[in-house]
Design an enzyme around this catalytic site. Structure first.
Site, mmCIF file in Angstrom:
data_model
loop_
_atom_site.group_PDB
_atom_site.id
_atom_site.type_symbol
_atom_site.label_atom_id
_atom_site.label_comp_id
_atom_site.label_asym_id
_atom_site.label_seq_id
_atom_site.Cartn_x
_atom_site.Cartn_y
_atom_site.Cartn_z
ATOM 1 N N ASN A 144 0.802 -1.229 0.000
ATOM 2 C CA ASN A 144 0.000 0.000 0.000
ATOM 3 C C ASN A 144 0.834 1.279 0.000
ATOM 4 O O ASN A 144 0.506 2.238 -0.693
ATOM 5 C CB ASN A 144 -1.038 -0.007 1.139
ATOM 6 C CG ASN A 144 -0.413 -0.121 2.508
ATOM 7 O OD1 ASN A 144 0.719 -0.589 2.654
ATOM 8 N ND2 ASN A 144 -1.135 0.304 3.521
ATOM 9 N N GLY A 218 2.701 -5.559 7.398
ATOM 10 C CA GLY A 218 1.797 -6.330 6.539
ATOM 11 C C GLY A 218 0.609 -6.827 7.339
ATOM 12 O O GLY A 218 0.224 -6.222 8.355
ATOM 13 N N SER A 219 0.051 -7.936 6.910
ATOM 14 C CA SER A 219 -1.195 -8.414 7.514
ATOM 15 C C SER A 219 -0.954 -9.153 8.833
ATOM 16 O O SER A 219 0.156 -9.636 9.101
ATOM 17 C CB SER A 219 -1.903 -9.350 6.532
ATOM 18 O OG SER A 219 -1.101 -10.487 6.315
ATOM 19 N N GLY A 223 2.041 -11.708 9.855
ATOM 20 C CA GLY A 223 2.792 -11.348 11.068
ATOM 21 C C GLY A 223 2.917 -12.528 12.016
ATOM 22 O O GLY A 223 3.980 -12.775 12.594
ATOM 23 N N GLU A 240 4.320 -4.594 12.338
ATOM 24 C CA GLU A 240 3.334 -3.514 12.140
ATOM 25 C C GLU A 240 2.226 -4.111 11.294
ATOM 26 O O GLU A 240 2.392 -4.304 10.085
ATOM 27 C CB GLU A 240 3.982 -2.323 11.433
ATOM 28 C CG GLU A 240 5.097 -1.658 12.222
ATOM 29 C CD GLU A 240 4.586 -0.837 13.402
ATOM 30 O OE1 GLU A 240 3.366 -0.625 13.524
ATOM 31 O OE2 GLU A 240 5.419 -0.425 14.219
ATOM 32 N N CYS A 274 -3.337 1.234 6.551
ATOM 33 C CA CYS A 274 -3.513 0.442 7.772
ATOM 34 C C CYS A 274 -4.336 1.207 8.796
ATOM 35 O O CYS A 274 -5.165 0.633 9.489
ATOM 36 C CB CYS A 274 -2.155 0.039 8.344
ATOM 37 S SG CYS A 274 -1.033 1.415 8.547
ATOM 38 N N GLU A 448 7.531 1.902 15.487
ATOM 39 C CA GLU A 448 8.380 2.547 14.495
ATOM 40 C C GLU A 448 8.341 4.053 14.739
ATOM 41 O O GLU A 448 7.432 4.555 15.389
ATOM 42 C CB GLU A 448 7.878 2.231 13.074
ATOM 43 C CG GLU A 448 8.062 0.760 12.722
ATOM 44 C CD GLU A 448 7.931 0.466 11.238
ATOM 45 O OE1 GLU A 448 6.932 0.869 10.633
ATOM 46 O OE2 GLU A 448 8.843 -0.187 10.694
HETATM 47 P P1 NAD Z 1 0.899 -9.429 3.488
HETATM 48 O O1 NAD Z 1 1.030 -9.809 4.904
HETATM 49 O O2 NAD Z 1 0.151 -10.314 2.584
HETATM 50 O O3 NAD Z 1 2.326 -9.232 2.797
HETATM 51 C C1 NAD Z 1 3.274 -8.348 3.311
HETATM 52 C C2 NAD Z 1 4.669 -8.823 2.927
HETATM 53 O O4 NAD Z 1 4.932 -10.068 3.568
HETATM 54 C C3 NAD Z 1 4.886 -9.054 1.440
HETATM 55 O O5 NAD Z 1 6.160 -8.590 1.095
HETATM 56 C C4 NAD Z 1 4.808 -10.571 1.325
HETATM 57 O O6 NAD Z 1 5.483 -11.098 0.203
HETATM 58 C C5 NAD Z 1 5.458 -10.998 2.608
HETATM 59 N N1 NAD Z 1 5.115 -12.362 3.065
HETATM 60 C C6 NAD Z 1 4.001 -13.081 2.817
HETATM 61 N N2 NAD Z 1 4.048 -14.268 3.442
HETATM 62 C C7 NAD Z 1 5.214 -14.306 4.120
HETATM 63 C C8 NAD Z 1 5.826 -15.244 4.999
HETATM 64 N N3 NAD Z 1 5.241 -16.410 5.290
HETATM 65 N N4 NAD Z 1 7.020 -14.937 5.547
HETATM 66 C C9 NAD Z 1 7.619 -13.766 5.291
HETATM 67 N N5 NAD Z 1 7.087 -12.820 4.462
HETATM 68 C C10 NAD Z 1 5.899 -13.084 3.890
HETATM 69 O O7 NAD Z 1 0.257 -7.959 3.523
HETATM 70 P P2 NAD Z 1 -0.204 -7.054 2.306
HETATM 71 O O8 NAD Z 1 -1.466 -7.637 1.756
HETATM 72 O O9 NAD Z 1 0.948 -6.812 1.404
HETATM 73 O O10 NAD Z 1 -0.517 -5.674 3.052
HETATM 74 C C11 NAD Z 1 -1.748 -5.338 3.568
HETATM 75 C C12 NAD Z 1 -1.750 -5.466 5.091
HETATM 76 O O11 NAD Z 1 -0.694 -4.706 5.655
HETATM 77 C C13 NAD Z 1 -3.012 -4.923 5.725
HETATM 78 O O12 NAD Z 1 -3.445 -5.803 6.729
HETATM 79 C C14 NAD Z 1 -2.568 -3.608 6.333
HETATM 80 O O13 NAD Z 1 -3.366 -3.139 7.397
HETATM 81 C C15 NAD Z 1 -1.191 -3.943 6.758
HETATM 82 N N6 NAD Z 1 -0.402 -2.732 6.961
HETATM 83 C C16 NAD Z 1 0.002 -2.400 8.225
HETATM 84 C C17 NAD Z 1 0.704 -1.220 8.434
HETATM 85 C C18 NAD Z 1 1.177 -0.818 9.799
HETATM 86 O O14 NAD Z 1 2.089 -0.003 9.867
HETATM 87 N N7 NAD Z 1 0.639 -1.336 10.881
HETATM 88 C C19 NAD Z 1 1.007 -0.393 7.355
HETATM 89 C C20 NAD Z 1 0.576 -0.774 6.085
HETATM 90 C C21 NAD Z 1 -0.116 -1.955 5.891
#
Ligand code: NAD
Length: 468
Positions: A144, A218-219, A223, A240, A274, A448
């Site tokens: 995002n 990420g998600s 996480g 995060e 997020c 962060e």
């Molecule tokens: P995602 O978790 O699907 O992917 C994020 C990253 O993790 C990608 O680079 C992906 O390739 C990698 N990944 C996937 N599986 C993995 C694994 N098993 N081990 C290690 N890495 C792996 O998330 P997304 O769909 O790219 O992003 C959207 C999510 O991120 C939403 O839930 C959003 O709320 C969250 N987000 C949080 C923040 C925050 O600061 N809290 C900021 C932005 C987005």
């Protein structure tokens, strides 16, 4: 052969295989990114470990280098911003703005203090407390805000004396690859590498024996997996994660003015933030006005290809997310929700979804309970403040939340009752460099930004010297 290259050990490197990158405004692949092999990841890790030996020694040089990173990012902002718009979908001004924000963040971070303390100094002993780097950090980012979220990791990690290998999302790898290339002019080889590939590559980073810390955005689902993968080697993690932020609008506000601000906080970046407002609770006294104002704004929103003039909201970034938003909205409709604006996909190519506002919906429906991460907002009335706070807090998420009121003091008191990392009053989304950012509950572990974000890339060392 891909159109973009990774940066490993200071060199530009292609991949044996490549992944297609799709422009969400057209639904068509428009470029390729390398798909890193395990051997290439090993090479990036070896280079990071080697570079760490000297990078950790000279704080002054690191500060200078971060200043140079800021300048390099600024100079490349138009180029990287355009790539970002093509792969992510956001309007060009926002794409360039994100890169400029990254440049500014490098500059600000360069000036953060890395504090040591003297805990005791008398005839008997001198005890000092120092902040030491951790070693090689693995950075993993989502799609995002690929640039700014990466810089929130790169800048403090490097300032603290760590080196980093970054892996961007497979949906948006190109802007980060270009950033990796651009930053090489400012950094010694191996200090910062960018590798691209699928989710599996992220897992390899989390398993890699060289890595001492994972900084992940990420998600929630990913996480949790990352924490599990990092556990056997006791790697440090900062997570995060996702949010489902409530905004609670009290009856003492100007409903039209607040509707405008809340709309922006819910639909900015097409809802893919997020800390977007993801559930809107409004005092029943002003509920009809706020609902109709928000719906009117949604109907009037200019949605389109981020490269086109005047477009304010781009497409949803990728097909799975597009399908997910469609599914959640359909589920809400099936459960009896009333659609006041949008409610469906848009005609034409690309992953465009109408900005959607729904009412007659409550907890127990997926659009309210889950993180929609897209342009669809549930709006719900309330009559009892205690009850709405309970509803707002009744979730595993805890990233942000907001209270909207003309009584600032009351707003601040109520914001403290929200179970989340950031409680806003009369605003939402506003993230600043001088405050920590992080989530409670399932929304994350660690912080962060600011001195707290810098501390997360260090560990404490006590030097305890006897004087006699
Ligand atoms: P995602 O978790 O699907 O992917 C994020 C990253 O993790 C990608 O680079 C992906 O390739 C990698 N990944 C996937 N599986 C993995 C694994 N098993 N081990 C290690 N890495 C792996 O998330 P997304 O769909 O790219 O992003 C959207 C999510 O991120 C939403 O839930 C959003 O709320 C969250 N987000 C949080 C923040 C925050 O600061 N809290 C900021 C932005 C987005």
């Amino acid at each position: 052969m891909s159109d973009f290259q990774m940066t490993i050990a200071g060199e530009l490197v292609g991949g044996d295989n490549a992944i297609d990158v799709t422009n969400p405004a057209t639904g068509q692949a428009f470029a390729q990114a390398p798909d890193a092999s395990r051997a290439q990841l090993d090479r990036a890790m070896d280079a990071a470990a080697e570079a760490y030996k000297t990078w950790r020694l000279d704080e002054g040089k690191r500060r200078e280098a971060l200043g140079a990173c800021a300048a390099a990012m600024q100079a490349a902002a138009p180029e990287i911003g355009r790539i970002l718009t093509q792969e992510q979908g956001k309007p060009l001004a926002d794409g360039i703005g994100e890169v400029m924000g990254g440049a500014a963040w490098f500059g600000l971070t360069a000036g953060l203090p890395l504090e040591s303390e003297v805990l005791q100094d008398d005839e008997e002993k001198r005890i000092e407390l120092h902040r030491k780097p951790l070693g090689v950090v693995g950075g993993i980012t989502p799609w995002n805000f690929p640039i700014i979220l990466a810089v929130w990791k790169i800048a403090p990690a490097l300032l603290a004396g760590n080196t980093m290998v970054l892996k961007p999302s497979p949906f948006t790898p190109l802007s980060s690859l270009k950033m990796g290339e651009v930053l090489q002019s400012a950094l010694p080889p191996g200090v910062f590498s960018v590798v691209s590939g699928g989710d599996e590559l992220g897992k390899w980073i989390c398993e890699h024996p060289t890595v001492r810390k994972i900084s992940f955005t990420g998600s929630v689902a990913t996480g949790k997996k990352i924490q599990e993968t990092a556990a056997p080697d006791l790697k440090r993690v900062t997570l995060e994660l996702g949010g489902n932020d409530p905004a609670i609008v009290l009856g003492d506000v100007d409903p039209k003015k607040v509707a405008e601000k809340v709309f922006e906080a819910a639909f900015a970046n097409t809802g893919q933030v997020c800390v977007a407002v993801k559930r809107l609770y409004v005092d029943e006294k002003i509920y009809p006005t706020v609902l109709s104002e928000v719906a009117e704004l949604a109907k009037g929103a200019k949605v389109g290809n981020g490269l086109d003039e005047g477009v304010k909201y781009g497409p949803i970034n990728n097909w799975p997310q597009f399908e997910r938003v469609r599914e959640l909205v359909q589920d809400a409709k099936d459960a009896g929700a009333k659609v006041h604006a949008g409610g469906d996909v848009m005609d034409g190519d690309g992953y465009f979804f109408q900005p959607t506002v729904v009412s007659d919906i409550a907890e127990g429906t997926r659009l309210v309970d889950e993180e929609q991460f897209g342009p669809a907002l549930p709006v719900m009335p309330f009559s009892d403040l205690d009850d709405v706070l309970e509803r707002a807090n009744g979730t595993h998420f805890g990233l942000g939340g907001s209270i909207w009121t003309s009584d600032l003091e009351r707003g601040m008191d109520l914001a403290k009752q929200l179970e989340c990392g950031t409680g806003w009053v009369n605003q939402h989304l506003n993230l600043v460099p001088n405050a920590p950012f992080g989530g409670s509950k399932w929304s994350g572990i660690g912080y962060e930004n600011g001195r707290w974000g810098l501390a997360a890339f260090t560990e404490l060392q006590v030097i305890n010297a006897a004087k006699d």
